[in-house]
Motif scaffolding. Sequence first.
Motif, mmCIF file in Angstrom:
data_model
loop_
_atom_site.group_PDB
_atom_site.id
_atom_site.type_symbol
_atom_site.label_atom_id
_atom_site.label_comp_id
_atom_site.label_asym_id
_atom_site.label_seq_id
_atom_site.Cartn_x
_atom_site.Cartn_y
_atom_site.Cartn_z
ATOM 1 N N TRP A 139 -25.759 -10.005 31.506
ATOM 2 C CA TRP A 139 -24.654 -9.376 30.779
ATOM 3 C C TRP A 139 -23.977 -8.309 31.629
ATOM 4 C CZ3 TRP A 139 -22.522 -11.090 26.404
ATOM 5 C CH2 TRP A 139 -23.256 -12.021 25.672
ATOM 6 N N LEU A 140 -22.671 -8.405 31.729
ATOM 7 C CA LEU A 140 -21.888 -7.391 32.420
ATOM 8 C C LEU A 140 -21.029 -6.687 31.385
ATOM 9 C CD1 LEU A 140 -20.661 -9.623 35.376
ATOM 10 C CD2 LEU A 140 -22.553 -8.023 35.398
ATOM 11 N N GLU A 141 -20.803 -5.394 31.602
ATOM 12 C CA GLU A 141 -20.035 -4.636 30.611
ATOM 13 C C GLU A 141 -18.740 -4.101 31.196
ATOM 14 O OE1 GLU A 141 -22.705 -1.704 29.161
ATOM 15 O OE2 GLU A 141 -23.775 -3.154 27.917
ATOM 16 N N TYR A 142 -17.744 -3.999 30.348
ATOM 17 C CA TYR A 142 -16.518 -3.338 30.782
ATOM 18 C C TYR A 142 -15.799 -2.761 29.569
ATOM 19 C CZ TYR A 142 -13.949 -7.606 29.432
ATOM 20 O OH TYR A 142 -13.418 -8.667 28.753
ATOM 21 N N GLU A 143 -14.884 -1.846 29.836
ATOM 22 C CA GLU A 143 -14.136 -1.236 28.734
ATOM 23 C C GLU A 143 -12.987 -2.140 28.339
ATOM 24 O OE1 GLU A 143 -12.998 2.776 29.029
ATOM 25 O OE2 GLU A 143 -15.035 3.474 29.392
ATOM 26 N N ASN A 144 -12.641 -2.086 27.065
ATOM 27 C CA ASN A 144 -11.580 -2.950 26.551
ATOM 28 C C ASN A 144 -10.263 -2.741 27.312
ATOM 29 O OD1 ASN A 144 -10.502 -4.890 24.822
ATOM 30 N ND2 ASN A 144 -9.718 -3.301 23.441
ATOM 31 N N GLN A 198 -7.030 -9.954 29.332
ATOM 32 C CA GLN A 198 -8.010 -9.049 28.722
ATOM 33 C C GLN A 198 -9.394 -9.298 29.322
ATOM 34 O OE1 GLN A 198 -7.145 -9.534 24.365
ATOM 35 N NE2 GLN A 198 -7.219 -7.311 24.447
ATOM 36 N N ASP A 199 -9.536 -10.440 29.996
ATOM 37 C CA ASP A 199 -10.756 -10.735 30.728
ATOM 38 C C ASP A 199 -10.441 -10.517 32.202
ATOM 39 O OD1 ASP A 199 -11.836 -11.556 28.325
ATOM 40 O OD2 ASP A 199 -11.303 -13.641 28.635
ATOM 41 N N PRO A 200 -10.794 -9.366 32.760
ATOM 42 C CA PRO A 200 -10.344 -9.017 34.115
ATOM 43 C C PRO A 200 -10.872 -9.968 35.188
ATOM 44 C CG PRO A 200 -11.995 -7.473 33.337
ATOM 45 C CD PRO A 200 -11.646 -8.322 32.181
ATOM 46 N N PRO A 201 -9.977 -10.660 35.924
ATOM 47 C CA PRO A 201 -10.413 -11.574 36.976
ATOM 48 C C PRO A 201 -11.204 -10.845 38.063
ATOM 49 C CG PRO A 201 -8.092 -11.917 36.487
ATOM 50 C CD PRO A 201 -8.510 -10.673 35.771
ATOM 51 N N SER A 202 -11.004 -9.524 38.194
ATOM 52 C CA SER A 202 -11.696 -8.784 39.260
ATOM 53 C C SER A 202 -13.224 -8.822 39.099
ATOM 54 C CB SER A 202 -11.213 -7.342 39.268
ATOM 55 O OG SER A 202 -11.382 -6.778 37.997
ATOM 56 N N ARG A 262 -3.881 -6.405 26.076
ATOM 57 C CA ARG A 262 -3.274 -7.620 26.628
ATOM 58 C C ARG A 262 -1.998 -7.304 27.401
ATOM 59 N NH1 ARG A 262 -1.198 -12.261 24.505
ATOM 60 N NH2 ARG A 262 -3.029 -12.812 23.291
ATOM 61 N N VAL A 263 -1.737 -8.111 28.429
ATOM 62 C CA VAL A 263 -0.680 -7.820 29.377
ATOM 63 C C VAL A 263 0.707 -8.085 28.791
ATOM 64 C CG1 VAL A 263 -0.855 -10.103 30.481
ATOM 65 C CG2 VAL A 263 0.080 -8.208 31.750
ATOM 66 N N ALA A 264 0.844 -9.136 27.982
ATOM 67 C CA ALA A 264 2.139 -9.470 27.378
ATOM 68 C C ALA A 264 1.898 -10.327 26.150
ATOM 69 C CB ALA A 264 3.003 -10.229 28.378
ATOM 70 N N GLY A 265 2.926 -10.497 25.327
ATOM 71 C CA GLY A 265 2.770 -11.287 24.109
ATOM 72 C C GLY A 265 1.941 -10.534 23.088
ATOM 73 N N GLU A 266 1.533 -11.220 22.015
ATOM 74 C CA GLU A 266 0.711 -10.514 21.027
ATOM 75 C C GLU A 266 -0.480 -11.347 20.578
ATOM 76 O OE1 GLU A 266 3.669 -11.170 17.249
ATOM 77 O OE2 GLU A 266 4.153 -9.675 18.775
ATOM 78 N N THR A 267 -1.425 -10.667 19.918
ATOM 79 C CA THR A 267 -2.664 -11.328 19.520
ATOM 80 C C THR A 267 -2.388 -12.472 18.543
ATOM 81 O OG1 THR A 267 -4.836 -11.076 18.531
ATOM 82 C CG2 THR A 267 -3.120 -9.603 17.740
ATOM 83 N N LYS A 268 -3.215 -13.544 18.668
ATOM 84 C CA LYS A 268 -3.042 -14.708 17.813
ATOM 85 C C LYS A 268 -3.998 -14.653 16.627
ATOM 86 C CE LYS A 268 -0.242 -16.099 21.000
ATOM 87 N NZ LYS A 268 -0.530 -15.005 21.931
#
Length: 312
Positions: free
Chosen positions: A197-202, A102-106, A205-211
């Motif tokens: 501050w950098l912004e991006y759209e939500n 969810q935190d894009p490495p790009s 998550r790639v797999a699994g579920e939120t904790k």
Amino acid sequence: MKLLTAIVPCYNEEQAVPFFYEEMKKTIAIFGAKYPDVEFELLFVDDGSTDHTLDVVKELRKADERVRYVSFSRNFGKEAAIYAGIEKSKGDYVVLMDADLQDPPSLLPEMYAAIAEEGYDSAATRRTTRKGEPPIRSFFARCFYRLMGKLSKTEIVDGARDYRIMTRTMADAILSMREYNRFTKGIYGWVGFKTKWLEYENIERVAGETKWSFWKLFAYSLEGIVAFSTTPLALAMGFGLLFCIAAFIMIVVIIIRASIFGDPTSGWPSMVCIILLLGGIQLFCIGIMGQYLSKTYLETKNRPIYISREEV
Ligand code: UDP
Ligand code: MG
């Protein structure tokens, strides 16, 4: 050569970690073309996972020396995982990233440029949308940030992610805050430093579920308020004072009225109301005080923030 440590807190992320690793490998290659003097270290913090997260990480370690890990003896929570990661990191720079992509490495090259070239101490990210999240959760999140902005002097940015790169100096400053009740978003604001501050759209998550369940988040938000604001305490005092003054005026009025007109009616209903009201206020205030007391109690115990079971 400069070393950049990516800290990845993982709690039951056996499905997401391989995706994360593959994506990071690609990013590191792109990054390396732009900044050949930067080496990477991937520090996974296994926050007491009950699935095979640790085994997956160990497999990665076998093939790749850049991978390191810390494994907790139980689930201590993401805040503790972040602390452990910063403490164990060797990098000149550290970056915190979720395992679920969810935190894009790009964004990494851009974030790195901010601290390495533009003179910032840290580059942080915030998401501008909450697409893919339950609306009720977004609503309460917004309310929380608004309330926090009013209650606390420490700046806490709406939509801020934990995804953040920082210099060693700032990382050490965060480590110097050894409080047990950790609310990292507040801690960043408290230590200060120049942040881009950098912004991006939500991104979902790639797999699994939120904790994080709704209630876990709710409890966490209360933690944030109590940890970074003493306004509720002042509020309790204010209320107490206000009602004391009102009660005093009422007593004076009753005494004067009784001595001039006598007391023809026995006013016990109003009496009961007043007793209830005052009792309620007192309890409310004691409750707020109890909150702070319980936190103080935990802090004075000086417990370790986490206990690691094994690490490489
Ligand atoms: N996480 C953790 N310990 C916990 C809960 C979460 O280390 O007790 C990690 C989790 O593995 C993930 C990151 O924190 O890498 C963010 O969690 P999640 O994606 O579940 O939260 P969300 O993005 O839904 O807010
Ligand atoms: Mg997530």
